[in-house]
Design a protein around this motif. Structure first.
Motif, mmCIF file in Angstrom:
data_model
loop_
_atom_site.group_PDB
_atom_site.id
_atom_site.type_symbol
_atom_site.label_atom_id
_atom_site.label_comp_id
_atom_site.label_asym_id
_atom_site.label_seq_id
_atom_site.Cartn_x
_atom_site.Cartn_y
_atom_site.Cartn_z
ATOM 1 N N UNK A 266 11.481 -14.540 2.820
ATOM 2 C CA UNK A 266 10.751 -13.669 1.908
ATOM 3 C C UNK A 266 9.781 -12.771 2.658
ATOM 4 N N UNK A 267 9.209 -13.281 3.733
ATOM 5 C CA UNK A 267 8.329 -12.436 4.557
ATOM 6 C C UNK A 267 9.120 -11.259 5.126
ATOM 7 N N UNK A 268 10.342 -11.526 5.581
ATOM 8 C CA UNK A 268 11.188 -10.459 6.088
ATOM 9 C C UNK A 268 11.591 -9.491 4.980
ATOM 10 N N UNK A 269 11.742 -10.014 3.766
ATOM 11 C CA UNK A 269 12.071 -9.155 2.621
ATOM 12 C C UNK A 269 10.951 -8.164 2.347
ATOM 13 N N UNK A 270 9.704 -8.624 2.466
ATOM 14 C CA UNK A 270 8.560 -7.719 2.316
ATOM 15 C C UNK A 270 8.669 -6.568 3.318
ATOM 16 N N UNK A 271 8.999 -6.884 4.561
ATOM 17 C CA UNK A 271 9.096 -5.854 5.600
ATOM 18 C C UNK A 271 10.231 -4.871 5.309
ATOM 19 N N UNK A 272 11.368 -5.391 4.859
ATOM 20 C CA UNK A 272 12.517 -4.517 4.592
ATOM 21 C C UNK A 272 12.238 -3.577 3.413
ATOM 22 N N UNK A 273 11.667 -4.113 2.345
ATOM 23 C CA UNK A 273 11.348 -3.292 1.175
ATOM 24 C C UNK A 273 10.318 -2.226 1.541
ATOM 25 N N UNK A 274 9.334 -2.618 2.314
ATOM 26 C CA UNK A 274 8.273 -1.690 2.704
ATOM 27 C C UNK A 274 8.831 -0.542 3.528
ATOM 28 N N UNK A 275 9.711 -0.884 4.453
ATOM 29 C CA UNK A 275 10.297 0.164 5.296
ATOM 30 C C UNK A 275 11.160 1.112 4.474
ATOM 31 N N UNK A 276 11.984 0.562 3.594
ATOM 32 C CA UNK A 276 12.890 1.399 2.803
ATOM 33 C C UNK A 276 12.124 2.283 1.834
ATOM 34 N N UNK B 40 0.850 -1.193 0.000
ATOM 35 C CA UNK B 40 0.000 0.000 0.000
ATOM 36 C C UNK B 40 0.883 1.239 0.000
ATOM 37 N N UNK B 41 0.882 1.965 -1.112
ATOM 38 C CA UNK B 41 1.643 3.200 -1.211
ATOM 39 C C UNK B 41 0.701 4.389 -1.286
ATOM 40 N N UNK B 42 1.076 5.379 -2.068
ATOM 41 C CA UNK B 42 0.210 6.550 -2.270
ATOM 42 C C UNK B 42 0.143 6.839 -3.762
ATOM 43 N N UNK B 43 -1.068 6.843 -4.301
ATOM 44 C CA UNK B 43 -1.258 7.177 -5.713
ATOM 45 C C UNK B 43 -0.995 8.669 -5.919
ATOM 46 N N UNK C 94 5.672 4.414 -4.383
ATOM 47 C CA UNK C 94 5.146 3.638 -5.506
ATOM 48 C C UNK C 94 4.991 2.171 -5.099
ATOM 49 N N UNK C 95 3.757 1.707 -5.011
ATOM 50 C CA UNK C 95 3.494 0.331 -4.580
ATOM 51 C C UNK C 95 3.997 -0.687 -5.596
ATOM 52 N N UNK C 96 3.922 -0.321 -6.861
ATOM 53 C CA UNK C 96 4.350 -1.279 -7.879
ATOM 54 C C UNK C 96 5.868 -1.467 -7.876
ATOM 55 N N UNK C 97 6.620 -0.409 -7.650
ATOM 56 C CA UNK C 97 8.074 -0.539 -7.573
ATOM 57 C C UNK C 97 8.462 -1.454 -6.411
ATOM 58 N N UNK C 98 7.736 -1.342 -5.302
ATOM 59 C CA UNK C 98 7.985 -2.229 -4.165
ATOM 60 C C UNK C 98 7.708 -3.677 -4.545
#
Length: 411
Positions: free
Chosen positions: A299-309, A219-222, A235-239
């Motif tokens: 991979x679950x942790x990867x989701x968290x790291x990408x989201x934070x960054x 969930x990003x911001x359009x 950008x949610x898609x870049x994530x």
């Protein structure tokens, strides 16, 4: 019926089934669809012609019963599934059902057990993103919470089952009693290149890989594609794209692991708007459950790291998990003995794909016979198996039934 005639009939039936689709110009047949209703009606007519008593259970599984000479005998289960992926081939699932029916048509002598051919209603999980709905009902492990799942059109699974002629309130009635069962045997195209590379028509399956299906949301911001500076974007898609590449990299680095991002939904999905929300699906498989589980946690942790960054909100939800499933040594040995009459050199190989046999193993011993497919291609219109290979498979399955019958004559 001579085997050559039986195989010709299987080929004709595959062609007929391949024309039953819910989409024009390509084969797509999903759970509880009108196309599935037509497929059940057609396959049910073939079961009736073969001398079976035909019924459809509360979730839409089609079942043909061939009675035993002993009214109180146990059951041998044969079959596979009739649903497909989108833009499918004609052989995945359907071949196993049609080979099973052909075995019944070829029976010359009564057998000391009944045989039930099951055409499962949902193995692929396309419509509701939850696989093995049919076999889970039969095995008594159907999660009634799945009845609340909603398809792309906004219809719940319960509503779809009712419209199909089933009864979501009676899912428990689909359950088979384990003490009544001898086992479940499934023939299936290999969906891989091993048999072809070895020059073999058929092979014996040793185990079915474990599988995890997950849903990941970003969930990003359009925002306006022309006015929001790059440094300010969420950008949610870049994530999602970064995560997808991380999935590929991890799967390439870990032996015996495969992982796939197969579906992507983007909102608002406009060419001049920064994507504000993305939902993707993840499919992770391995013969080793510990390897699969470790990879999923990473991979679950990867989701968290990408989201934070990237300053977006990421969520991870497990949709379904199935452990690695070994096939029955006893049934597989008997299947090997029967198959050796038709192909002297046999190999044993694992299945990377999921099968209804993985669920049926929860209540009864299972065995699987793989049939060579051209180029190892599956889940694609080019999916193909030769008549010669289907003949070998039919001979192996028919002789398996005969060998099993001889073992049960004095039981």
């Amino acid at each position: 019926m001579q085997r050559i005639e039986a195989v010709e009939r299987i080929v004709d039936r595959l062609e007929s089934l391949g024309k039953i689709s819910e989409e024009p110009d390509r084969l797509t047949r999903t759970f509880a669809s009108q196309a599935m209703r037509r497929a059940n009606d057609l396959v049910g007519s073939w079961m009736t012609q073969a001398g079976m008593i035909v019924r459809q259970d509360a979730v839409g599984n089609l079942i043909g019963h061939y009675p035993s000479v002993r009214p109180d005998s146990r059951k041998l289960l044969l079959g596979s599934h009739l649903d497909t992926v989108r833009n499918a081939g004609k052989f995945d699932g359907a071949l196993g059902v049609l080979l099973a029916i052909a075995c019944i048509e070829q029976l010359r002598n009564p057998v000391p057990f009944s045989i039930e051919v099951i055409a499962f209603a949902d193995e692929e999980g396309v419509r509701f993103q939850s696989t093995y709905l049919g076999s889970r009902a039969v095995a008594g492990v159907f999660d009634v919470r799945d009845l609340e799942r909603i398809d792309a059109g906004g219809t719940t699974m319960a509503e779809c089952i009712r419209a199909f002629g089933g009864d979501p309130a009676c899912v428990e009635s689909c359950r088979f009693d384990a003490k009544d069962l001898i086992g479940y045997v499934e023939a299936h195209i290999e969906q891989g290149p091993v048999l072809e590379s070895r020059g073999h028509a058929i092979g014996i399956v040793s185990a079915i890989a474990g599988q995890t299906r997950a849903q990941i949301d970003f969930q990003g911001i359009a925002g306006h594609a022309g006015t929001v500076p790059m440094a300010s974007r969420k950008d949610a898609f870049c994530a999602a794209a970064e995560f997808t590449l991380a999935v590929e990299q991890q799967a390439r680095e870990i032996s015996e692991l495969v992982a796939t991002v197969g579906q992507v939904a983007i909102e608002p999905n406009a060419s001049n708007v920064i994507p504000g929300f993305v939902r993707i699906t993840l499919d992770v498989r391995s013969r080793d459950d510990a390897t699969r589980q470790t990879a999923c946690e990473s991979l679950r942790q990867t989701v968290a790291k990408i989201s934070q960054r990237r300053q977006v909100r990421g969520s991870w939800q497990i949709v379904q998990e199935n452990p690695s499933t070994p096939c029955s040594q006893e049934l597989s040995a008997l299947l090997r003995q029967a198959a050796a009459k038709h192909q002297p050199n046999l190999i044993t190989l694992p299945s990377g794909a999921g099968h209804d046999a993985a669920v049926m193993a929860k209540i009864t011993p299972v065995a699987m016979l793989f049939v060579r497919c051209r180029g190892g291609v599956s889940h694609h219109p080019d999916e193909s198996a030769t008549s010669e290979d289907m003949s070998v498979a039919l001979g192996a399955l028919s002789d398996f039934i005969s060998l099993l019958a001889s073992r049960h004559e004095d039981v």
